[in-house]
Design a protein around this motif. Structure first.
Motif, PDB file in Angstrom:
ATOM      1  N   SER A  31     -49.160 -82.627  15.482  1.00 50.78           N
ATOM      2  CA  SER A  31     -48.120 -82.139  14.578  1.00 50.78           C
ATOM      3  C   SER A  31     -46.771 -82.062  15.276  1.00 50.78           C
ATOM      4  O   SER A  31     -45.744 -82.448  14.713  1.00 50.78           O
ATOM      5  N   SER A  36     -48.134 -85.600  10.171  1.00 46.98           N
ATOM      6  CA  SER A  36     -48.007 -84.560   9.145  1.00 46.98           C
ATOM      7  C   SER A  36     -48.974 -84.719   7.974  1.00 46.98           C
ATOM      8  O   SER A  36     -49.082 -83.819   7.152  1.00 46.98           O
ATOM      9  N   ARG A  37     -49.680 -85.838   7.897  1.00 45.52           N
ATOM     10  CA  ARG A  37     -50.577 -86.063   6.763  1.00 45.52           C
ATOM     11  C   ARG A  37     -52.035 -86.140   7.222  1.00 45.52           C
ATOM     12  O   ARG A  37     -52.340 -86.639   8.305  1.00 45.52           O
ATOM     13  N   LEU A  65     -48.709 -73.810  11.147  1.00 43.87           N
ATOM     14  CA  LEU A  65     -48.323 -74.939  10.298  1.00 43.87           C
ATOM     15  C   LEU A  65     -48.054 -74.412   8.899  1.00 43.87           C
ATOM     16  O   LEU A  65     -48.614 -73.395   8.488  1.00 43.87           O
ATOM     17  N   GLU A  78     -48.428 -82.457   3.008  1.00 45.04           N
ATOM     18  CA  GLU A  78     -48.163 -82.689   4.418  1.00 45.04           C
ATOM     19  C   GLU A  78     -48.107 -81.341   5.111  1.00 45.04           C
ATOM     20  O   GLU A  78     -47.962 -80.300   4.479  1.00 45.04           O
ATOM     21  N   TYR A  79     -48.243 -81.386   6.414  1.00 43.00           N
ATOM     22  CA  TYR A  79     -48.245 -80.188   7.238  1.00 43.00           C
ATOM     23  C   TYR A  79     -47.060 -80.263   8.178  1.00 43.00           C
ATOM     24  O   TYR A  79     -46.833 -81.289   8.811  1.00 43.00           O
ATOM     25  N   ARG A  80     -46.328 -79.173   8.254  1.00 42.22           N
ATOM     26  CA  ARG A  80     -45.158 -79.106   9.125  1.00 42.22           C
ATOM     27  C   ARG A  80     -45.297 -77.930  10.079  1.00 42.22           C
ATOM     28  O   ARG A  80     -45.777 -76.867   9.707  1.00 42.22           O
TER      29      ARG A  80
END
Length: 105
Positions: A31, A36-37, A65, A78-80
């Motif tokens: 990350s 992000s996916r 996240l 998505e993950y940030r």
């Protein structure tokens, strides 16, 4: 004071509850490096879908996240990395450097 109590209250124990297993650290590292996916994590890390799903949920629940739609109205997520997660960038770089120094010894 029992050892169980101390281990649940010391900062190291609290930190390890959030990031203390291999996949969690690797997902966080990915990350921090732009992944992000879900499918991209799986392809990059080779992690099983069920493990990836569980670890991503834990990272979101712990505030490392944040999960959001890819764009407004999208079903794909998505993950940030959050500010809390960004603070682990330096320590993870140190772990990487340590691993590089000691990988063959």
């Amino acid at each position: 004071m029992s050892n169980d109590f101390r281990m649940k209250t010391v900062p190291e124990a609290k930190a390890l509850e959030q990031v203390g297993d291999r996949w969690t650290l690797l997902i966080l590292w990915a990350s921090l490096n732009g992944i992000s996916r879900f499918d991209d994590y799986q392809r990059e890390l080779g992690v099983a879908r069920n493990i990836l799903s569980t670890r991503l949920r834990r990272l979101v629940d712990s505030g490392l996240l944040a999960k959001r739609p890819v764009h407004e109205g999208a079903r794909r997520l998505e993950y940030r990395v959050t500010a809390k997660g960004q603070e682990l960038h330096g320590p993870l770089r140190e772990i990487e450097a340590w691993g590089a120094r000691w990988k063959d010894r």
